[in-house]
Design a protein around this motif. Structure first.
Motif, mmCIF file in Angstrom:
data_model
loop_
_atom_site.group_PDB
_atom_site.id
_atom_site.type_symbol
_atom_site.label_atom_id
_atom_site.label_comp_id
_atom_site.label_asym_id
_atom_site.label_seq_id
_atom_site.Cartn_x
_atom_site.Cartn_y
_atom_site.Cartn_z
ATOM 1 N N THR A 24 -10.318 -51.316 -47.514
ATOM 2 C CA THR A 24 -10.273 -52.495 -48.375
ATOM 3 C C THR A 24 -9.450 -52.248 -49.630
ATOM 4 O O THR A 24 -9.113 -53.191 -50.339
ATOM 5 C CB THR A 24 -11.688 -52.971 -48.782
ATOM 6 N N PHE A 25 -9.115 -50.981 -49.886
ATOM 7 C CA PHE A 25 -8.361 -50.612 -51.079
ATOM 8 C C PHE A 25 -6.939 -50.170 -50.788
ATOM 9 O O PHE A 25 -6.104 -50.158 -51.682
ATOM 10 C CB PHE A 25 -9.069 -49.473 -51.837
ATOM 11 N N PHE A 84 -1.500 -58.644 -52.955
ATOM 12 C CA PHE A 84 -0.395 -57.809 -53.407
ATOM 13 C C PHE A 84 -0.629 -56.392 -52.905
ATOM 14 O O PHE A 84 -1.762 -55.893 -52.924
ATOM 15 C CB PHE A 84 -0.308 -57.806 -54.943
ATOM 16 N N VAL A 85 0.439 -55.758 -52.435
ATOM 17 C CA VAL A 85 0.394 -54.361 -52.018
ATOM 18 C C VAL A 85 1.372 -53.609 -52.905
ATOM 19 O O VAL A 85 2.565 -53.919 -52.925
ATOM 20 C CB VAL A 85 0.764 -54.193 -50.525
ATOM 21 N N ALA A 97 -1.496 -47.086 -58.402
ATOM 22 C CA ALA A 97 -2.849 -47.330 -58.909
ATOM 23 C C ALA A 97 -2.800 -48.072 -60.245
ATOM 24 O O ALA A 97 -3.602 -48.978 -60.485
ATOM 25 C CB ALA A 97 -3.606 -46.013 -59.060
ATOM 26 N N ARG A 98 -1.850 -47.733 -61.098
ATOM 27 C CA ARG A 98 -1.715 -48.435 -62.378
ATOM 28 C C ARG A 98 -1.411 -49.919 -62.141
ATOM 29 O O ARG A 98 -1.972 -50.793 -62.792
ATOM 30 C CB ARG A 98 -0.633 -47.800 -63.233
ATOM 31 N N GLY A 99 -0.516 -50.188 -61.199
ATOM 32 C CA GLY A 99 -0.207 -51.575 -60.859
ATOM 33 C C GLY A 99 -1.410 -52.289 -60.263
ATOM 34 O O GLY A 99 -1.680 -53.451 -60.584
ATOM 35 N N ALA A 100 -2.152 -51.585 -59.410
ATOM 36 C CA ALA A 100 -3.339 -52.174 -58.786
ATOM 37 C C ALA A 100 -4.389 -52.522 -59.841
ATOM 38 O O ALA A 100 -5.030 -53.572 -59.766
ATOM 39 C CB ALA A 100 -3.911 -51.224 -57.742
ATOM 40 N N VAL A 101 -4.543 -51.655 -60.833
ATOM 41 C CA VAL A 101 -5.498 -51.930 -61.913
ATOM 42 C C VAL A 101 -5.095 -53.197 -62.659
ATOM 43 O O VAL A 101 -5.924 -54.071 -62.927
ATOM 44 C CB VAL A 101 -5.601 -50.727 -62.880
ATOM 45 N N ARG A 102 -3.820 -53.313 -62.975
ATOM 46 C CA ARG A 102 -3.354 -54.501 -63.716
ATOM 47 C C ARG A 102 -3.587 -55.772 -62.900
ATOM 48 O O ARG A 102 -4.014 -56.795 -63.429
ATOM 49 C CB ARG A 102 -1.899 -54.335 -64.110
ATOM 50 N N LEU A 103 -3.275 -55.721 -61.602
ATOM 51 C CA LEU A 103 -3.484 -56.883 -60.738
ATOM 52 C C LEU A 103 -4.968 -57.233 -60.636
ATOM 53 O O LEU A 103 -5.349 -58.404 -60.721
ATOM 54 C CB LEU A 103 -2.884 -56.628 -59.357
ATOM 55 N N ALA A 104 -5.804 -56.226 -60.455
ATOM 56 C CA ALA A 104 -7.246 -56.472 -60.356
ATOM 57 C C ALA A 104 -7.788 -57.068 -61.651
ATOM 58 O O ALA A 104 -8.632 -57.973 -61.615
ATOM 59 C CB ALA A 104 -7.974 -55.181 -60.006
ATOM 60 N N ILE A 112 -3.212 -50.676 -52.287
ATOM 61 C CA ILE A 112 -2.151 -49.693 -52.505
ATOM 62 C C ILE A 112 -1.616 -49.272 -51.142
ATOM 63 O O ILE A 112 -2.384 -49.125 -50.189
ATOM 64 C CB ILE A 112 -2.720 -48.457 -53.237
ATOM 65 N N MET A 113 -0.302 -49.065 -51.051
ATOM 66 C CA MET A 113 0.270 -48.476 -49.842
ATOM 67 C C MET A 113 0.275 -46.965 -50.032
ATOM 68 O O MET A 113 1.035 -46.429 -50.840
ATOM 69 C CB MET A 113 1.690 -48.965 -49.568
#
Length: 134
Positions: A24-25, A84-85, A97-104, A112-113
């Motif tokens: 899921t992540f 978003f991936v 991970a930094r991008g994923a945090v901002r999106l979340a 994340i890919m």
């Protein structure tokens, strides 16, 4: 006793939940490649590295949006439920991970890919170069 066995493994039920939850992540290079080959993405693939690195070579279909530039106004064109991936240089980089945090934090679905560009190339897939600078 080795460092591997010094800490016991989790009980199987806990391990199962943990490893199932990982899907899921994150996704992997092979699944992203298969989506690209099937004729289109049902997600937005974000290269969260610098525009310069994106221009030098990026995954086909990726959009350049450095993780530090991910803000609500840059996402307005996408429906709220758009997945978003994110990816970055590879396992040695935490940009995805930094991008994923901002999106979340913006309430956006994100994965994340795993492997990033390094994993993509290790799988034998090729990169595209930007025709016009991002």
């Amino acid at each position: 006793m080795s460092n591997v066995t010094a800490v016991p493994a989790a009980p199987s039920a806990e391990a199962l939940k943990h490893f199932e939850d990982e899907f899921t992540f994150e996704t992997d290079c092979s699944d992203v490649h298969a989506a690209a080959q099937s004729g289109g993405f049902d997600f937005v693939l974000l290269d969260v590295r610098s525009h310069q690195l994106y221009n030098e070579g990026h995954l086909p279909g990726a959009i350049s949006l450095p993780h530090g530039k991910i803000i609500a106004s840059k996402l307005e064109a996408y429906p709220q439920d758009t997945l978003f991936v994110t990816y970055c240089a590879g396992p040695h980089c935490n940009g995805a991970a930094r991008g994923a945090v901002r999106l979340a934090k913006l309430g956006r679905p994100v994965k994340i890919m795993a492997g990033g560009v390094t994993g993509w190339l290790d799988e034998g897939y090729s990169l595209e170069r930007a025709l016009e600078p991002a």
